[in-house]
Design a protein around this motif. Structure first.
Motif, PDB file in Angstrom:
ATOM      1  N   LEU A  45       0.836  -1.209   0.000  1.00 40.39           N
ATOM      2  CA  LEU A  45       0.000   0.000   0.000  1.00 40.39           C
ATOM      3  C   LEU A  45       0.864   1.249   0.000  1.00 40.39           C
ATOM      4  CD1 LEU A  45      -2.695  -1.079   2.647  1.00 40.39           C
ATOM      5  CD2 LEU A  45      -2.936  -1.103   0.150  1.00 40.39           C
ATOM      6  N   SER A  46       1.732   1.403   1.020  1.00 42.51           N
ATOM      7  CA  SER A  46       2.583   2.597   1.121  1.00 42.51           C
ATOM      8  C   SER A  46       3.540   2.436   2.290  1.00 42.51           C
ATOM      9  CB  SER A  46       1.728   3.852   1.347  1.00 42.51           C
ATOM     10  OG  SER A  46       1.054   3.783   2.597  1.00 42.51           O
ATOM     11  N   ALA A  47       4.568   3.310   2.331  1.00 42.40           N
ATOM     12  CA  ALA A  47       5.464   3.333   3.485  1.00 42.40           C
ATOM     13  C   ALA A  47       4.700   3.740   4.732  1.00 42.40           C
ATOM     14  CB  ALA A  47       6.618   4.297   3.226  1.00 42.40           C
ATOM     15  N   GLU A  48       3.704   4.617   4.575  1.00 43.91           N
ATOM     16  CA  GLU A  48       2.898   5.051   5.719  1.00 43.91           C
ATOM     17  C   GLU A  48       2.116   3.881   6.313  1.00 43.91           C
ATOM     18  OE1 GLU A  48       3.778   8.604   3.268  1.00 43.91           O
ATOM     19  OE2 GLU A  48       3.065   6.585   2.837  1.00 43.91           O
ATOM     20  N   ALA A  49       1.641   2.973   5.449  1.00 41.82           N
ATOM     21  CA  ALA A  49       0.899   1.810   5.939  1.00 41.82           C
ATOM     22  C   ALA A  49       1.817   0.880   6.724  1.00 41.82           C
ATOM     23  CB  ALA A  49       0.262   1.060   4.770  1.00 41.82           C
ATOM     24  N   ILE A  50       3.050   0.683   6.247  1.00 44.62           N
ATOM     25  CA  ILE A  50       4.009  -0.132   6.992  1.00 44.62           C
ATOM     26  C   ILE A  50       4.249   0.485   8.364  1.00 44.62           C
ATOM     27  CG2 ILE A  50       6.379  -1.000   7.087  1.00 44.62           C
ATOM     28  CD1 ILE A  50       6.429  -0.999   4.052  1.00 44.62           C
ATOM     29  N   GLY A  51       4.480   1.797   8.381  1.00 41.76           N
ATOM     30  CA  GLY A  51       4.723   2.479   9.647  1.00 41.76           C
ATOM     31  C   GLY A  51       3.532   2.413  10.579  1.00 41.76           C
ATOM     32  N   ALA A 263       8.678   2.298  22.448  1.00 48.08           N
ATOM     33  CA  ALA A 263       9.049   3.708  22.611  1.00 48.08           C
ATOM     34  C   ALA A 263       9.979   4.151  21.500  1.00 48.08           C
ATOM     35  CB  ALA A 263       9.712   3.911  23.974  1.00 48.08           C
ATOM     36  N   ALA A 264      10.889   3.255  21.097  1.00 45.53           N
ATOM     37  CA  ALA A 264      11.784   3.575  19.978  1.00 45.53           C
ATOM     38  C   ALA A 264      10.986   3.777  18.694  1.00 45.53           C
ATOM     39  CB  ALA A 264      12.817   2.479  19.800  1.00 45.53           C
ATOM     40  N   THR A 265       9.931   2.969  18.515  1.00 44.19           N
ATOM     41  CA  THR A 265       9.091   3.113  17.326  1.00 44.19           C
ATOM     42  C   THR A 265       8.336   4.441  17.357  1.00 44.19           C
ATOM     43  OG1 THR A 265       8.846   0.716  17.130  1.00 44.19           O
ATOM     44  CG2 THR A 265       7.211   2.070  16.009  1.00 44.19           C
ATOM     45  N   VAL A 266       7.845   4.818  18.531  1.00 47.41           N
ATOM     46  CA  VAL A 266       7.167   6.111  18.658  1.00 47.41           C
ATOM     47  C   VAL A 266       8.143   7.258  18.354  1.00 47.41           C
ATOM     48  CG1 VAL A 266       6.034   7.685  20.274  1.00 47.41           C
ATOM     49  CG2 VAL A 266       5.417   5.259  20.251  1.00 47.41           C
ATOM     50  N   MET A 267       9.375   7.159  18.852  1.00 47.33           N
ATOM     51  CA  MET A 267      10.386   8.169  18.532  1.00 47.33           C
ATOM     52  C   MET A 267      10.645   8.198  17.023  1.00 47.33           C
ATOM     53  SD  MET A 267      13.273   7.694  21.505  1.00 47.33           S
ATOM     54  CE  MET A 267      12.832   7.453  23.228  1.00 47.33           C
ATOM     55  N   ALA A 274      10.067   7.017   5.489  1.00 47.96           N
ATOM     56  CA  ALA A 274      11.016   5.998   5.036  1.00 47.96           C
ATOM     57  C   ALA A 274      11.853   5.474   6.202  1.00 47.96           C
ATOM     58  CB  ALA A 274      11.933   6.565   3.953  1.00 47.96           C
ATOM     59  N   ALA A 275      12.253   6.357   7.115  1.00 41.64           N
ATOM     60  CA  ALA A 275      13.028   5.935   8.281  1.00 41.64           C
ATOM     61  C   ALA A 275      12.191   5.053   9.202  1.00 41.64           C
ATOM     62  CB  ALA A 275      13.541   7.158   9.042  1.00 41.64           C
ATOM     63  N   LEU A 276      10.926   5.421   9.390  1.00 41.57           N
ATOM     64  CA  LEU A 276      10.032   4.614  10.226  1.00 41.57           C
ATOM     65  C   LEU A 276       9.800   3.249   9.591  1.00 41.57           C
ATOM     66  CD1 LEU A 276       8.109   4.238  12.611  1.00 41.57           C
ATOM     67  CD2 LEU A 276       6.349   5.427  11.291  1.00 41.57           C
ATOM     68  N   ALA A 277       9.622   3.218   8.273  1.00 43.02           N
ATOM     69  CA  ALA A 277       9.408   1.941   7.591  1.00 43.02           C
ATOM     70  C   ALA A 277      10.641   1.053   7.696  1.00 43.02           C
ATOM     71  CB  ALA A 277       9.047   2.193   6.121  1.00 43.02           C
ATOM     72  N   ILE A 419      17.681   7.431  12.950  1.00 39.76           N
ATOM     73  CA  ILE A 419      17.243   6.110  13.381  1.00 39.76           C
ATOM     74  C   ILE A 419      18.414   5.240  13.826  1.00 39.76           C
ATOM     75  CG2 ILE A 419      17.355   5.064  11.072  1.00 39.76           C
ATOM     76  CD1 ILE A 419      14.614   4.495  13.728  1.00 39.76           C
ATOM     77  N   PHE A 420      19.607   5.481  13.284  1.00 40.38           N
ATOM     78  CA  PHE A 420      20.780   4.693  13.667  1.00 40.38           C
ATOM     79  C   PHE A 420      21.206   5.000  15.104  1.00 40.38           C
ATOM     80  CE2 PHE A 420      21.025   5.917   9.152  1.00 40.38           C
ATOM     81  CZ  PHE A 420      20.650   4.704   8.612  1.00 40.38           C
ATOM     82  N   GLY A 421      20.970   6.222  15.552  1.00 45.17           N
ATOM     83  CA  GLY A 421      21.244   6.561  16.943  1.00 45.17           C
ATOM     84  C   GLY A 421      20.340   5.813  17.899  1.00 45.17           C
ATOM     85  N   LEU A 422      19.055   5.722  17.543  1.00 44.15           N
ATOM     86  CA  LEU A 422      18.115   4.967  18.368  1.00 44.15           C
ATOM     87  C   LEU A 422      18.557   3.511  18.502  1.00 44.15           C
ATOM     88  CD1 LEU A 422      14.544   6.145  17.273  1.00 44.15           C
ATOM     89  CD2 LEU A 422      15.616   6.444  19.506  1.00 44.15           C
ATOM     90  N   TRP A 423      18.954   2.915  17.404  1.00 43.08           N
ATOM     91  CA  TRP A 423      19.330   1.502  17.420  1.00 43.08           C
ATOM     92  C   TRP A 423      20.651   1.271  18.151  1.00 43.08           C
ATOM     93  CZ3 TRP A 423      17.624  -3.145  14.691  1.00 43.08           C
ATOM     94  CH2 TRP A 423      16.276  -3.071  14.329  1.00 43.08           C
ATOM     95  N   THR A 424      21.530   2.235  18.137  1.00 41.61           N
ATOM     96  CA  THR A 424      22.773   2.104  18.897  1.00 41.61           C
ATOM     97  C   THR A 424      22.475   1.998  20.388  1.00 41.61           C
ATOM     98  OG1 THR A 424      24.023   3.336  17.231  1.00 41.61           O
ATOM     99  CG2 THR A 424      24.976   3.199  19.441  1.00 41.61           C
ATOM    100  N   GLY A 425      21.565   2.832  20.876  1.00 37.85           N
ATOM    101  CA  GLY A 425      21.182   2.768  22.285  1.00 37.85           C
ATOM    102  C   GLY A 425      20.559   1.430  22.648  1.00 37.85           C
ATOM    103  N   LEU A 426      19.678   0.904  21.787  1.00 36.12           N
ATOM    104  CA  LEU A 426      19.042  -0.386  22.053  1.00 36.12           C
ATOM    105  C   LEU A 426      20.062  -1.525  22.061  1.00 36.12           C
ATOM    106  CD1 LEU A 426      15.853   0.006  19.805  1.00 36.12           C
ATOM    107  CD2 LEU A 426      15.947   0.102  22.301  1.00 36.12           C
TER     108      LEU A 426
END
Length: 454
Positions: A45-51, A263-267, A274-277, A419-426
């Motif tokens: 459907l779209s990147a928005e739908a994935i997100g 919470a990371a997904t909400v951030m 595209a980053a959220l997807a 998004i790479f900063g978020l994943w580094t923390g996780l």
């Protein structure tokens, strides 16, 4: 001769653990496959739908898994009762789990209904927030069958009846796939409902799963001449307190962990679609590989609980270490796949080049934490078999909420790492949690083994 006998005994224990673990692992993979199918099918459907599907699941599962987590106390109580040969006690614990599921459902549904009201204050991307609300409001109707499924699943695993759990989840995937095809895109005369159709399909699959496990439990009890509902125990406050004493910390641990990724997904929802997807797809991949140690963790909890119930501390310790060896070996292989074939994985989900490009380095970060993710979840299960549920909760709270998420936020929004900063923390949080829980298992299991040596 003694060494040969010990080696033979170890092989027998490994076979016994695998006989329990493999069906549970298949069940966890089946559970995760439902989410993956949802993501893939709305991905066209779209990147928005994935997100939207990713964010809706992230928001839903943090509180819903608190209810499921409380029922994890059944792992300890049912498996230890089964290890003692007290089958009526297993039945009594199941009944109290059902009462907890019934009590928690309305509380969870009200909370989840209200959750979208907070979206404007969280500055969620407007292109995603409306579809997320639609998805979440429909998904909420599957809460009761989800909790009933969870309670009957813990009971069946505790009494070594894991086949029906595997069957329920694998067959439910077919129902979910067909429902997605019909309801998302409008086939077979149904209206095209988009993300709402995906949520409705998931609800129908949950009703089916709960019905299959209730039937399996009924058949198991009838087979020993004790019909499930003919002798259904009433509410026992002392038992409820015992179940909650174990279950609430276990639920807290799950909420700390799942809530951190939520919470990371909400951030990530504040970033570009595209980053959220890309975040959602990489998280989907990491969650899929996580299902193997998660299933092994459940098997470890049951195997350790059986040994504790039988008063055999050394066997309990061996079961935990064998489970850790299985899980770590698999996660090492998963890390290699994420590193060597990221593009091949990502194009399964989406044909949008911007999403694929951002997903490749995220899968590299997922590879970095695979082994540690396996260690922390299997240690959690083994400790649950001993009756220890507080330390995993505390370790997850400190690792994610005191250290990992704040660090990820700073790297993402203050230092421009996105998004790479978020994943580094996780990633760093998972490493910390794994080391803490591995030490706790080593200490507690050693004490138990020494205390029960003849």
């Amino acid at each position: 001769m003694r060494a040969q006998s010990a080696q033979t005994g170890l092989k027998e224990e490994l076979r016994s653990l695998l006989a329990l673990a493999i069906p549970v692992i298949l069940s966890e993979l089946g559970w995760m496959s439902m989410s993956i199918v949802d993501t893939i099918m709305v991905g066209r459907l779209s990147a928005e739908a994935i997100g939207a599907v990713g964010m809706g699941n992230a928001i839903y599962y943090a509180p819903a898994l608190f209810g499921i987590g409380i029922l994890l106390g059944l792992d300890t109580l049912v498996s230890q009762a089964y290890g003692r040969g007290d089958f009526d006690e297993c039945h009594r614990w199941l009944s109290q789990g059902v009462y907890i599921a019934l009590a928690f459902t309305p509380v969870l549904m009200v909370f989840l209904w209200a959750a979208p009201l907070a979206f404007p204050y969280l500055r969620i991307n407007p292109a995603v927030s409306q579809q997320t609300s639609d998805y979440l409001r429909v998904l909420n109707w599957g809460t009761l069958p989800l909790l009933l499924y969870a309670g009957f699943r813990r009971y069946l695993q505790g009494v070594k009846r894991v086949g029906p759990v595997t069957f329920a989840l694998i067959s439910a995937n077919l129902i979910n796939w067909g429902g997605n095809w019909a309801l998302i895109y409008g086939h077979l005369g149904f209206p095209a409902m988009g993300v709402r159709g995906s949520a409705l399909s998931t609800c129908l699959a949950r009703v089916y799963m709960a019905a299959v496990l209730i039937f399996a439990a009924w058949k198991n009890e009838a087979g020993r001449g004790h019909p499930l509902f003919a002798h259904w125990p009433g509410i026992a406050l002392e038992r409820l307190r015992g179940l909650l004493k174990l279950g609430v910390p276990a639920a807290g641990q799950i909420v700390m962990e799942v809530g951190a990724f939520g919470a990371a997904t909400v951030m990530a929802g504040r970033l570009a679609p595209a980053a959220l997807a890309a975040h959602q797809i990489a998280l989907n991949c990491a969650a899929f590989s996580y299902m193997v140690p998660l299933g092994t963790s459940a098997a470890a909890a049951v195997a350790v609980g059986h040994a504790v119930g039988a008063g055999d501390g050394p066997r309990a310790r061996r079961a935990g270490w064998l489970a850790l060896a299985i899980g770590v070996s698999f996660m090492a292989c998963a890390a290699v796949v994420f590193l060597l074939a990221p593009h091949a994985i990502l194009v399964i989900y989406t044909n949008q080049e911007a999403v694929v490009e951002m997903g490749v380095p995220l899968l590299a970060l997922a590879a970095a934490f695979q082994i540690f993710d396996g260690i922390q979840t299997i240690s959690t299960g083994a400790l649950r078999g001993l009756g220890e549920t507080r330390m995993p909760m505390l370790a997850n709270f400190a690792g994610y909420w005191i250290f990992g998420l704040p660090l990820g936020y700073v790297l993402c929004f203050r230092h421009g790492r996105g998004i790479f900063g978020l994943w580094t923390g996780l990633t760093l949080a998972l490493i910390f949690i794994a080391l803490v829980l591995l030490f706790q298992w080593r200490r507690d299991s050693s004490r138990l083994a020494l205390a029960t040596l003849p």
